[in-house]
Scaffold this motif. Structure first.
Motif, PDB file in Angstrom:
ATOM      1  N   GLY A  50       9.117  66.757 154.493  1.00 22.42           N
ATOM      2  CA  GLY A  50       7.937  66.578 153.644  1.00 22.42           C
ATOM      3  C   GLY A  50       7.895  67.581 152.503  1.00 22.42           C
ATOM      4  N   ILE A  51       8.261  68.837 152.778  1.00 22.21           N
ATOM      5  CA  ILE A  51       8.308  69.865 151.721  1.00 22.21           C
ATOM      6  C   ILE A  51       9.353  69.504 150.680  1.00 22.21           C
ATOM      7  CG2 ILE A  51       8.785  72.300 151.227  1.00 22.21           C
ATOM      8  CD1 ILE A  51       6.125  71.784 152.666  1.00 22.21           C
ATOM      9  N   LEU A  52      10.496  68.983 151.126  1.00 25.41           N
ATOM     10  CA  LEU A  52      11.544  68.579 150.180  1.00 25.41           C
ATOM     11  C   LEU A  52      11.071  67.424 149.303  1.00 25.41           C
ATOM     12  CD1 LEU A  52      14.720  68.791 152.463  1.00 25.41           C
ATOM     13  CD2 LEU A  52      14.075  70.329 150.596  1.00 25.41           C
ATOM     14  N   VAL A  53      10.321  66.488 149.888  1.00 21.07           N
ATOM     15  CA  VAL A  53       9.769  65.379 149.106  1.00 21.07           C
ATOM     16  C   VAL A  53       8.782  65.907 148.072  1.00 21.07           C
ATOM     17  CG1 VAL A  53       8.258  63.349 149.227  1.00 21.07           C
ATOM     18  CG2 VAL A  53      10.130  63.615 150.858  1.00 21.07           C
ATOM     19  N   PHE A  54       7.991  66.909 148.449  1.00 24.42           N
ATOM     20  CA  PHE A  54       7.066  67.528 147.490  1.00 24.42           C
ATOM     21  C   PHE A  54       7.824  68.074 146.281  1.00 24.42           C
ATOM     22  CE2 PHE A  54       5.320  71.560 145.947  1.00 24.42           C
ATOM     23  CZ  PHE A  54       4.126  71.128 145.409  1.00 24.42           C
ATOM     24  N   PHE A  55       8.922  68.775 146.521  1.00 24.87           N
ATOM     25  CA  PHE A  55       9.704  69.330 145.414  1.00 24.87           C
ATOM     26  C   PHE A  55      10.380  68.230 144.597  1.00 24.87           C
ATOM     27  CE2 PHE A  55       9.479  73.330 147.860  1.00 24.87           C
ATOM     28  CZ  PHE A  55       9.063  74.177 146.832  1.00 24.87           C
ATOM     29  N   ILE A  56      10.790  67.150 145.256  1.00 29.93           N
ATOM     30  CA  ILE A  56      11.375  66.020 144.518  1.00 29.93           C
ATOM     31  C   ILE A  56      10.340  65.426 143.573  1.00 29.93           C
ATOM     32  CG2 ILE A  56      12.257  63.664 144.745  1.00 29.93           C
ATOM     33  CD1 ILE A  56      13.617  64.556 147.360  1.00 29.93           C
ATOM     34  N   CYS A  57       9.106  65.240 144.077  1.00 32.18           N
ATOM     35  CA  CYS A  57       8.028  64.716 143.233  1.00 32.18           C
ATOM     36  C   CYS A  57       7.733  65.657 142.071  1.00 32.18           C
ATOM     37  CB  CYS A  57       6.765  64.489 144.066  1.00 32.18           C
ATOM     38  SG  CYS A  57       6.901  63.146 145.260  1.00 32.18           S
ATOM     39  N   TYR A  58       7.783  66.953 142.344  1.00 29.43           N
ATOM     40  CA  TYR A  58       7.556  67.940 141.281  1.00 29.43           C
ATOM     41  C   TYR A  58       8.656  67.858 140.224  1.00 29.43           C
ATOM     42  CZ  TYR A  58       6.922  72.451 138.979  1.00 29.43           C
ATOM     43  OH  TYR A  58       6.744  73.437 138.043  1.00 29.43           O
ATOM     44  N   LEU A  59       9.903  67.690 140.673  1.00 33.24           N
ATOM     45  CA  LEU A  59      11.016  67.567 139.736  1.00 33.24           C
ATOM     46  C   LEU A  59      10.913  66.286 138.910  1.00 33.24           C
ATOM     47  CD1 LEU A  59      14.012  68.804 141.942  1.00 33.24           C
ATOM     48  CD2 LEU A  59      12.964  69.986 140.006  1.00 33.24           C
ATOM     49  N   ILE A  60      10.424  65.211 139.535  1.00 32.78           N
ATOM     50  CA  ILE A  60      10.221  63.959 138.800  1.00 32.78           C
ATOM     51  C   ILE A  60       9.259  64.185 137.642  1.00 32.78           C
ATOM     52  CG2 ILE A  60       9.190  61.649 138.928  1.00 32.78           C
ATOM     53  CD1 ILE A  60      10.256  61.481 141.801  1.00 32.78           C
ATOM     54  N   SER A  61       8.158  64.885 137.915  1.00 33.57           N
ATOM     55  CA  SER A  61       7.180  65.147 136.858  1.00 33.57           C
ATOM     56  C   SER A  61       7.770  66.034 135.767  1.00 33.57           C
ATOM     57  CB  SER A  61       5.926  65.797 137.448  1.00 33.57           C
ATOM     58  OG  SER A  61       6.207  67.090 137.930  1.00 33.57           O
ATOM     59  N   LEU A  62       8.603  67.013 136.142  1.00 40.27           N
ATOM     60  CA  LEU A  62       9.228  67.878 135.138  1.00 40.27           C
ATOM     61  C   LEU A  62      10.184  67.102 134.246  1.00 40.27           C
ATOM     62  CD1 LEU A  62      10.093  71.248 136.966  1.00 40.27           C
ATOM     63  CD2 LEU A  62       8.295  70.802 135.301  1.00 40.27           C
ATOM     64  N   VAL A  63      10.979  66.233 134.866  1.00 41.64           N
ATOM     65  CA  VAL A  63      11.935  65.426 134.088  1.00 41.64           C
ATOM     66  C   VAL A  63      11.204  64.540 133.090  1.00 41.64           C
ATOM     67  CG1 VAL A  63      13.617  63.545 134.240  1.00 41.64           C
ATOM     68  CG2 VAL A  63      13.730  65.455 135.851  1.00 41.64           C
ATOM     69  N   TYR A  64      10.144  63.886 133.550  1.00 43.48           N
ATOM     70  CA  TYR A  64       9.362  63.031 132.647  1.00 43.48           C
ATOM     71  C   TYR A  64       8.779  63.832 131.495  1.00 43.48           C
ATOM     72  CZ  TYR A  64       9.483  58.776 135.479  1.00 43.48           C
ATOM     73  OH  TYR A  64       9.869  57.635 136.132  1.00 43.48           O
ATOM     74  N   LYS A  65       8.263  65.026 131.806  1.00 43.46           N
ATOM     75  CA  LYS A  65       7.663  65.851 130.758  1.00 43.46           C
ATOM     76  C   LYS A  65       8.691  66.250 129.708  1.00 43.46           C
ATOM     77  CE  LYS A  65       3.960  67.892 133.529  1.00 43.46           C
ATOM     78  NZ  LYS A  65       3.466  69.138 134.160  1.00 43.46           N
ATOM     79  N   VAL A  66       9.913  66.577 130.164  1.00 47.57           N
ATOM     80  CA  VAL A  66      10.965  66.978 129.228  1.00 47.57           C
ATOM     81  C   VAL A  66      11.434  65.802 128.396  1.00 47.57           C
ATOM     82  CG1 VAL A  66      13.331  67.818 129.059  1.00 47.57           C
ATOM     83  CG2 VAL A  66      11.735  68.909 130.646  1.00 47.57           C
ATOM     84  N   VAL A  67      11.647  64.651 129.053  1.00 50.02           N
ATOM     85  CA  VAL A  67      12.163  63.478 128.345  1.00 50.02           C
ATOM     86  C   VAL A  67      11.136  62.887 127.396  1.00 50.02           C
ATOM     87  CG1 VAL A  67      13.007  61.125 128.662  1.00 50.02           C
ATOM     88  CG2 VAL A  67      13.789  62.934 130.194  1.00 50.02           C
ATOM     89  N   LEU A  68       9.864  62.849 127.820  1.00 45.72           N
ATOM     90  CA  LEU A  68       8.826  62.166 127.048  1.00 45.72           C
ATOM     91  C   LEU A  68       7.940  63.110 126.241  1.00 45.72           C
ATOM     92  CD1 LEU A  68       7.697  59.631 129.787  1.00 45.72           C
ATOM     93  CD2 LEU A  68       9.292  59.228 127.930  1.00 45.72           C
ATOM     94  N   LYS A  69       8.327  64.379 126.150  1.00 47.55           N
ATOM     95  CA  LYS A  69       7.455  65.330 125.437  1.00 47.55           C
ATOM     96  C   LYS A  69       7.409  65.011 123.941  1.00 47.55           C
ATOM     97  CE  LYS A  69      10.983  68.816 124.469  1.00 47.55           C
ATOM     98  NZ  LYS A  69      11.398  70.201 124.666  1.00 47.55           N
ATOM     99  N   ASP A  70       6.323  65.441 123.311  1.00 48.02           N
ATOM    100  CA  ASP A  70       6.168  65.243 121.870  1.00 48.02           C
ATOM    101  C   ASP A  70       7.109  66.179 121.128  1.00 48.02           C
ATOM    102  OD1 ASP A  70       2.630  64.890 122.269  1.00 48.02           O
ATOM    103  OD2 ASP A  70       4.159  63.332 122.110  1.00 48.02           O
ATOM    104  N   GLU A  71       7.628  65.709 119.996  1.00 48.07           N
ATOM    105  CA  GLU A  71       8.528  66.547 119.203  1.00 48.07           C
ATOM    106  C   GLU A  71       7.774  67.729 118.618  1.00 48.07           C
ATOM    107  OE1 GLU A  71      11.673  66.155 119.154  1.00 48.07           O
ATOM    108  OE2 GLU A  71      11.650  64.269 120.269  1.00 48.07           O
TER     109      GLU A  71
END
Length: 298
Positions: free
Chosen positions: A277-298
């Motif tokens: 469950g803790i590993l899934v929490f970190f996976i979800c956190y990484l998903i949000s980080l990836v989205y923020k980096v890919v979709l961030k405003d210029e």
């Protein structure tokens, strides 16, 4: 006099600051009680081989290390990623189309908005049981309709075959979750000024270019937020999948959430379940980080 005014201002600032802490205390207390404490306790459990009753053997980071060498963990995570990607794409395709249609002026638009929001209002268990009945191989209405119109010649076990169970689950989850995306996109479309479209039209932009250069950039902040929330929500999906298939047939729909539940509450290996469950929490956190980096405003 100036000294007195300064002291009075400091006193007022301290008083406002104190009032602010008092106002936020209830929600901080709730967060600490309902989120922070269970997470910290989960980390503590993950360090033990325990059944929570009479077995407490300290194993350190054993279960974390095992997870990275356990093929079941990898296969469940990959299947969950596949599930999440398909469901989120379905939500955005259906949500975008419906939001665009409902953003237009036509008679009965308010009623149609309410109707298309209905799937979100139903509890997940109710939706799962409803579609389990619809897809029942013996008396389900889906088979009856398809046989009557000549699409199939005999009853199909939609949730009982490895090839069909996973697509069926994805379809049901798309139907359940698209209203959230539709509502958020619709709200974003209504906030876009018509002047922008008129200016684009004057510059010679067709509908497709207006969509690319006006609609999408204007919706980008909303889309970023929605895609993060939707991805994390459906990555940890449990209720509908468990109710409809319980992870079967075989392991065709065994998402990581079901694997964690089985490990903890069926095998009574709460430490291992907590570690996953803790590993899934970190996976979800990484998903949000990836989205923020890919979709961030210029």
């Amino acid at each position: 006099m100036a000294n007195l005014q300064s002291r009075m201002e400091k006193y007022k600032n301290k008083r406002y600051e104190k009032d602010g802490y008092l106002f936020i205390f209830p929600i901080v207390f709730m967060l600490a009680t309902l989120i922070i404490y269970p997470m910290c306790y989960g980390v503590y459990l993950s360090l033990f081989n325990t059944n929570l009753v009479n077995k407490w053997k300290f194993v350190g980071f054993k279960y974390y290390i095992e997870a990275f060498t356990n093929p079941d963990f990898y296969s469940s995570v990959l299947l969950t990623f596949k599930f999440m990607i398909l469901v989120v794409i379905g939500h955005f395709v259906v949500g975008f189309i419906l939001a665009t249609l409902l953003n237009r002026e036509f008679k009965g638009r308010t009623i149609m908005r309410v109707i298309f929001m209905l799937p979100w209002f139903f509890p997940e268990v109710v939706v799962a049981l409803l579609f389990t009945w619809i897809m029942n191989p013996m008396y389900g209405v889906l088979n009856d309709i398809l046989i009557n119109i000549g699409v199939i010649s005999s009853n199909i076990s939609w949730l009982g075959t490895k090839e069909l169970a996973f697509p069926a689950i994805v379809f049901v989850c798309i139907w359940k979750g698209y209203p959230l995306v539709m509502t958020m996109i619709l709200a974003g479309l209504q906030s876009i000024s018509k002047d922008l479209y008129e200016a684009a039209e004057i510059d010679g932009a067709g509908r497709w270019k207006q969509f690319l250069y006006v609609t999408v950039p204007s919706l980008k902040p909303i889309l970023t937020t929605v895609v993060i929330l939707d991805s994390v929500w459906w990555f940890k999906q449990y209720t509908q999948v468990f109710t409809m298939t319980a992870g079967g047939p075989g392991k065709a729909t065994t998402l990581i959430s079901l694997g964690i539940y089985k490990t903890a509450f069926t095998d009574l290996r709460f430490g291992k379940g907590a570690a996953w469950g803790i590993l899934v929490f970190f996976i979800c956190y990484l998903i949000s980080l990836v989205y923020k980096v890919v979709l961030k405003d210029e």
